[in-house]
Design an enzyme around this catalytic site. Structure first.
Site, short mmCIF file in Angstrom:
data_model
loop_
_atom_site.label_atom_id
_atom_site.label_comp_id
_atom_site.label_asym_id
_atom_site.label_seq_id
_atom_site.Cartn_x
_atom_site.Cartn_y
_atom_site.Cartn_z
N ASN A 116 0.81 -1.22 0.00
CA ASN A 116 0.00 0.00 0.00
C ASN A 116 0.84 1.27 0.00
O ASN A 116 0.41 2.30 -0.51
CB ASN A 116 -0.94 0.01 1.20
CG ASN A 116 -2.01 -1.05 1.12
OD1 ASN A 116 -2.30 -1.58 0.04
ND2 ASN A 116 -2.61 -1.40 2.25
N ASP A 165 7.47 6.54 12.32
CA ASP A 165 8.31 6.60 13.52
C ASP A 165 9.72 7.10 13.22
O ASP A 165 10.63 6.90 14.02
CB ASP A 165 8.38 5.23 14.18
CG ASP A 165 8.97 4.15 13.26
OD1 ASP A 165 9.12 4.42 12.05
OD2 ASP A 165 9.28 3.05 13.76
N ASN A 206 7.16 -8.40 4.14
CA ASN A 206 8.56 -8.02 4.11
C ASN A 206 8.97 -7.72 2.67
O ASN A 206 8.29 -8.11 1.73
CB ASN A 206 9.43 -9.16 4.67
CG ASN A 206 10.74 -8.66 5.25
OD1 ASN A 206 11.29 -7.65 4.81
ND2 ASN A 206 11.25 -9.37 6.26
N GLU A 235 9.14 -5.12 0.64
CA GLU A 235 8.58 -4.15 -0.31
C GLU A 235 9.63 -3.10 -0.69
O GLU A 235 9.64 -2.59 -1.82
CB GLU A 235 7.32 -3.50 0.25
CG GLU A 235 7.52 -2.32 1.18
CD GLU A 235 8.03 -2.71 2.57
OE1 GLU A 235 8.29 -1.79 3.37
OE2 GLU A 235 8.18 -3.93 2.86
N ASP A 236 10.52 -2.77 0.24
CA ASP A 236 11.57 -1.80 -0.05
C ASP A 236 12.60 -2.37 -1.02
O ASP A 236 13.09 -1.66 -1.92
CB ASP A 236 12.24 -1.33 1.24
CG ASP A 236 12.59 -2.48 2.18
OD1 ASP A 236 12.36 -3.65 1.83
OD2 ASP A 236 13.08 -2.18 3.29
N SER A 294 13.01 -5.36 11.50
CA SER A 294 14.45 -5.58 11.31
C SER A 294 15.12 -6.10 12.58
O SER A 294 16.24 -6.63 12.52
CB SER A 294 15.13 -4.28 10.85
OG SER A 294 14.98 -3.27 11.82
N SER A 295 14.46 -5.93 13.73
CA SER A 295 15.04 -6.39 14.99
C SER A 295 14.67 -7.85 15.28
O SER A 295 15.16 -8.44 16.25
CB SER A 295 14.55 -5.51 16.14
OG SER A 295 13.14 -5.59 16.29
N LYS A 328 15.70 -13.68 5.69
CA LYS A 328 14.49 -13.41 4.91
C LYS A 328 14.77 -12.43 3.78
O LYS A 328 14.26 -12.57 2.67
CB LYS A 328 13.39 -12.88 5.82
CG LYS A 328 12.90 -13.89 6.84
CD LYS A 328 11.90 -13.28 7.81
CE LYS A 328 11.48 -14.29 8.87
NZ LYS A 328 10.56 -13.70 9.87
#
Length: 300
Positions: free
Chosen positions: A113, A132, A225, A227-228, A259-260, A267
């Site tokens: 999205n 954030d 996960n 998408e970037d 990411s943590s 992945k």
């Protein structure tokens, strides 16, 4: 396929997905000269307090012409939230005309999205950001000016790298590993800038939504996960060029993200190799270039 320096895989050649080719050579997509100003695209999820901080901050940056909030929650934003965010945006806007603020409502909860083709964007430049993460307006201004000089590529603050693993083969295909921040810091080499904080041309939203292989979007939706990475592949494939990393101070105002979590790098490595197979080659291009505002840095 070409291999980059320092063991990096560097893309190139004739994938016809988004850029035409001539004689086996890529013909990069070209866009008209970008309009002034940019749109901030804020991806949010059930953190209205952080969303308000983000809107308050980015509406105060002089280059911002509009703010779009990517809303994927099952419940629509309340009237009180809409009103409070609108008030904050107008109070902080540097424009005499005020700040344009809109919610982009989605029926499905999917990481895709954030790159949905959005009609009616007033600017060519889009700054994609998570709710954030905050960057000073001065860093935003520098990155935007860099993007204006190279509007075909991605310009961002959070670099990552893909590495060719010469010891591993996947069905006789080259195998790549995902390199996080420490990999970039140690080598000074990167091939992606994450979309949690990056500028790109709005036409890539259309390419991502309507032209990128559907199986990639389906994977992103299913596994929440990459998408970037998918956007980085798309832009690199269209341009045959690397992204541009701009140094900027980052203020993370939320809790740790995916990411943590354990197995994150594995992945991401899987995504690199899956997407490479779907494209037929590795389109990412490695580079060592870094943009620093020398007016505010002793080391440059």
């Amino acid at each position: 396929m070409r291999g980059g320096g320092n063991g990096a895989g560097s893309g190139g050649g004739g994938s016809p997905l988004f850029a035409s080719t001539t004689g086996g050579r890529r013909t990069p997509l070209k866009f008209r000269h970008p309009k002034s100003g940019y749109t901030v695209l804020i991806n949010t999820w059930k953190r209205n307090d952080l969303l308000k901080q983000s809107v308050s901050h980015y509406s105060s940056c002089a280059g911002v012409e509009s703010i779009h909030i990517v809303w994927s929650e099952p419940d629509r934003p309340s009237d009180s939230l809409r009103e409070s965010l609108w008030q904050v945006a107008q109070q902080n806007s540097k424009s005499c005309e005020g700040m344009d603020l809109k919610f982009d409502l989605n029926e499905e909860d999917s990481l895709n999205n954030r790159f949905r083709d959005t009609k009616g964007l007033k600017t060519d430049a889009v700054f994609s950001i998570d709710d954030d993460v905050l960057f000073p307006c001065s860093s935003m201004d520098l990155a935007f000016r860099v993007w204006q000089s190279a509007p075909n590529t991605m310009v961002g603050f959070v670099p990552r790298m893909h590495w060719l693993d010469s010891k591993t083969r996947d069905n006789n295909r080259e195998y790549y590993k995902y390199g996080g921040w420490w990999s970039v810091w140690w080598t000074g080499t990167y091939s992606m800038v994450l979309s949690k904080a990056s500028f790109f041309h709005k036409k890539y939203l259309d390419l991502y939504t309507n032209h990128m292989p559907k199986s990639i979007r389906q994977y992103v939706t299913k596994y929440r996960n990459c998408e970037d990475i998918a956007m980085s592949f798309l832009v690199a494939n269209a341009t045959g060029a690397p992204p541009i990393w701009v140094k900027g101070r980052i203020f993370e105002i939320g809790s740790s993200g995916i990411s943590s979590l354990g197995g994150h790098s594995d992945k991401r490595t899987h995504c690199l190799n899956l997407f490479t197979n779907l494209y037929g080659e590795m389109p990412l291009v490695a580079t060592n270039m870094k943009v620093i505002d020398s007016r505010h840095s002793w080391l440059w």
